[in-house]
Design an enzyme around this catalytic site. Structure first.
Site, PDB file in Angstrom:
ATOM      1  CG  HIS B 155      80.967  73.887  26.351  1.00  0.00           C
ATOM      2  ND1 HIS B 155      80.944  72.462  26.992  1.00  0.00           N
ATOM      3  CD2 HIS B 155      81.425  74.793  27.453  1.00  0.00           C
ATOM      4  CE1 HIS B 155      81.160  72.793  28.404  1.00  0.00           C
ATOM      5  NE2 HIS B 155      81.706  74.077  28.692  1.00  0.00           N
ATOM      6  CG  ASP B 232      75.223  74.252  24.180  1.00  0.00           C
ATOM      7  OD1 ASP B 232      74.430  74.587  25.089  1.00  0.00           O
ATOM      8  OD2 ASP B 232      76.351  73.730  24.258  1.00  0.00           O
ATOM      9  CD  GLN B 235      77.230  80.641  28.227  1.00  0.00           C
ATOM     10  OE1 GLN B 235      76.638  81.748  28.471  1.00  0.00           O
ATOM     11  NE2 GLN B 235      77.991  79.730  28.660  1.00  0.00           N
ATOM     12  CE  LYS B 258      76.845  77.072  31.398  1.00  0.00           C
ATOM     13  NZ  LYS B 258      78.264  77.396  31.962  1.00  0.00           N
ATOM     14  CB  CYS B 398      84.691  73.378  28.232  1.00  0.00           C
ATOM     15  SG  CYS B 398      84.816  73.212  29.976  1.00  0.00           S
TER      16      CYS B 398
HETATM   17  C1  LIG Z   1      77.809  76.820  25.572  1.00  0.00           C
HETATM   18  C2  LIG Z   1      77.752  75.551  26.673  1.00  0.00           C
HETATM   19  N1  LIG Z   1      77.431  74.472  26.338  1.00  0.00           N
HETATM   20  C3  LIG Z   1      77.387  73.677  27.434  1.00  0.00           C
HETATM   21  C4  LIG Z   1      77.793  74.115  28.520  1.00  0.00           C
HETATM   22  C5  LIG Z   1      78.092  73.044  29.705  1.00  0.00           C
HETATM   23  O1  LIG Z   1      76.972  73.338  30.798  1.00  0.00           O
HETATM   24  P1  LIG Z   1      77.253  72.200  32.134  1.00  0.00           P
HETATM   25  O2  LIG Z   1      78.561  72.189  32.572  1.00  0.00           O
HETATM   26  O3  LIG Z   1      76.260  72.960  33.155  1.00  0.00           O
HETATM   27  O4  LIG Z   1      76.530  70.888  31.758  1.00  0.00           O
HETATM   28  C6  LIG Z   1      78.462  75.221  28.901  1.00  0.00           C
HETATM   29  C7  LIG Z   1      78.747  75.452  30.148  1.00  0.00           C
HETATM   30  O5  LIG Z   1      80.114  75.757  30.536  1.00  0.00           O
HETATM   31  C8  LIG Z   1      78.278  76.347  27.887  1.00  0.00           C
HETATM   32  O6  LIG Z   1      78.677  77.313  27.894  1.00  0.00           O
END
Ligand SMILES: Cc1ncc(COP(=O)(O)O)c(C=O)c1O
Lengths: 150, 441
Positions: B155, B232, B235, B258, B398
């Site tokens: 992401h 990270d 998920q 999430k 993203c």
């Molecule tokens: C795998 C992953 N990493 C990072 C993020 C970023 O999360 P946030 O926008 O809540 O900081 C997301 C969410 O979109 C994600 O799915």
């Protein structure tokens, strides 16, 4: 508001039979002033590069390359077909009118007398998330027109 | 696998979730009880953001009705109570992922957590160069010639902070490639993670492919060369049991929104010995010991990384969400979503003109699936589904470099959570099977 009012047949047709598509294949007419504009919608990745050729105050050619949803591609196709042969002033005023209809959230009706096939995008105005899709090539055309006539 | 308690297989035989239980769960989520375009809402976008149960909404409201005050400042009754629930919430969330209280830092979201690590590390190089702080910073400092390793499936939140860290420090960014079916190429990883590698950052579960990455193998590669590991867990933590100590990562991040909590709160886990020596990212009130006209000394973690007035009600709400997940049983949720994920992929694979990205049916994946529809742009697919009351995500999610690697610009993604039934999945599949005909593709 039904989905069929958004995706009118004319839009689906233009999204597949794309008028003016292919920058490399269409050389700009000799002697014409040209402008070219690249527009990107970072939200969905829709992308259009549009070139516009003007001579004697008339829009001779609108060519473009693009990738995106059916609304954005059909809109570029309709614009290309509609705009070719218009005077510079006419195209400016059609672009202004199209923008007004699309940004009206459905309050301003499209006039087919002015917008021709582009009136089919009236339904898009009710889908706030899709207005940019329909506008992207028109924003590119306005920019290219300003360059060509600068 | 990362399960810490009863194995999912055993739980499943005793207590497996079913549609009847899911429908009871759904009653706890007010927002799910509505019509969209005249049809009952089917929410399949929890991968982007999840919905809040009433208990979470009420926890936030109760905080404002009964306890609202700034924490760690002032001796009055409300301030003491607010501080107490705020710090209790930290303990609850720490316990949920096997972290220590001192190792659990509140952030706005995962993105902020990753940027925090990135800036703390480049500040470490600045401090080390000037002999400021602990001598341990010398080993953490990143500079020219060093390498930062990420993967092709990240992401943007776990990619751009490392691009920028490489830019600030003169280090080089390297990528572990993926296979065509969306797994990391561990053979290549073993070559890429080498003596120059200072940091390895990767996602636990992919928000596009659904792949669950082999954390233990990747951590072993990093340990071999003394590189830091950033996980990270956006998920994974909401959907499966995660124990950061067992995984032995140095840092992990996730977002509250999430996992049934409101927006505006996330968590950074870091090993205490790292957090206590790393320079802060944001500076200001509430994170200092002494301040003179010239400079300041900083508190240890977690306060070291919590400058300014904190997101108190959101932290309290996140702890309530964690309790909701724990009471339902995170292993049971994982097993249920695995079932939904398989049903999604199997169904999608059987529809003409659909290409699912990531592992094929039968291979492990989390409860989501992203796909391409031949001849129809993802935006149009999403619009068609919305007309039937079905909420999905469309676009690059993203993850532009990943989509480019897959030869796509956009996909449609359906992602499930504990409030989705198999009927939701079936209704979605039924709708998708009509997409190409509608668009005359
Ligand atoms: C795998 C992953 N990493 C990072 C993020 C970023 O999360 P946030 O926008 O809540 O900081 C997301 C969410 O979109 C994600 O799915």
């Amino acid at each position: 508001m039904s989905l069929d009012q958004l995706y009118q047949q004319i839009i689906l047709d233009h999204s597949k039979q794309r008028h003016g598509s292919g920058l490399a294949e269409t050389a700009a007419p000799a002697g014409a002033a040209t402008g070219q504009s690249h527009q990107l919608n970072p939200v969905c990745g829709d992308e259009v590069t549009l070139r516009l050729a003007v001579s004697d105050g008339t829009v001779q050619q609108i060519s473009w390359d693009g990738a995106g949803c059916s609304i954005s591609m059909a809109s570029a196709s309709v614009l290309s077909e509609l705009g070719e042969g218009m005077s510079v002033e006419e195209l400016h005023s059609v672009i202004d009118n199209f923008r007004e209809v699309l940004r009206s959230r459905g309050k301003v009706q499209a006039d087919p007398e002015i917008l021709g096939d582009a009136a089919a995008f009236e339904g898009v105005a009710r889908y706030a998330a899709r207005v940019k899709c329909a506008m992207i090539s028109w924003v590119a055309a306005e920019d290219a027109l300003n360059q060509a006539t600068a | 696998m990362t399960a810490v308690s009863t194995p999912a297989s055993l739980q499943q035989s005793v207590y497996a979730m079913d549609n009847a239980e899911v429908l009871r769960i759904r009653n706890d989520f007010p927002v799910l009880d509505q019509l969209v375009n005249g049809k009952p809402l089917i929410y399949l976008d929890s991968g982007a953001t999840s919905q809040n149960p009433l208990s979470v909404i009420e926890a936030e409201q109760e905080f404002y009705e009964q306890r609202n005050a700034a924490v760690h400042r002032g001796a009055h009754h409300l301030a003491v109570e607010a501080t107490e629930v705020f710090e209790d919430a930290r303990q609850t969330v720490a316990d949920f992922v096997g972290a220590q209280y001192e190792e659990t830092v509140w952030t706005s979201n995962a993105t902020e957590g990753l940027n925090l690590i990135s800036y703390a590390l480049s500040n470490a190089a600045l401090w080390a160069a000037q002999g400021r702080g602990s001598s341990a910073l010398n080993a953490l400092a990143i500079g020219p010639g060093d390498e930062i390793v990420v993967t092709e499936m990240e992401h943007h939140a776990n990619l751009i902070p490392w691009q920028e860290l490489a830019f600030r420090t003169g280090a080089t960014l390297k990528y572990i490639p993926i296979t065509d079916d969306g797994s990391l190429r561990l053979d290549a990883a073993a070559d890429i993670v080498g003596e120059r590698t200072k940091l390895l950052a990767f996602t636990h579960a992919s928000n596009v492919l659904g792949t669950i990455n082999p954390v233990a193998e990747l951590v072993a590669l990093a340990r071999r060369v003394g590189a830091l590991v950033v996980l990270d867990a956006c998920q994974s933590v909401p959907h499966m049991a995660v124990n950061v100590k067992e995984l032995d990562v140095d840092f992990a991040v996730f977002s509250g929104h999430k996992m049934l909590a409101p927006t505006g709160v996330g968590v950074l886990y870091g090993k205490q010995e790292l957090l206590d020596v790393l320079p802060p990212f944001l500076t200001g009130g509430s994170m200092i010991t002494t301040v003179t006209m010239e400079r300041a000394e900083y508190l240890p973690a977690p306060q070291r990384f919590e400058a300014g007035t904190q997101r108190i009600s959101q932290a309290v709400a996140l702890a309530t969400a964690v309790n909701y997940l724990a009471e339902t049983g995170i292993d049971r949720i994982h097993a249920w979503e695995a079932t939904l994920g398989q049903r999604l992929v199997k169904g999608l694979e059987s529809i003409d003109g659909i290409r699912v990205v990531g592992p094929a049916a039968g291979s492990e994946r989390i409860g989501l699936a992203a796909f391409d529809v031949a001849g129809v742009h993802a935006h149009d697919v999403g619009q068609f589904l919305d007309d039937r009351g079905i909420a999905v995500r469309v676009g690059h999610h993203c993850a532009q470099p990943l989509h480019r690697r897959l030869g796509l610009t956009a996909t449609t993604r359906a992602s499930t959570y504990l409030y989705n039934t198999t009927d939701d999945v079936d209704a979605f599949l039924d709708a998708v099977s009509g997409v190409r005909a509608y668009f005359q593709a």
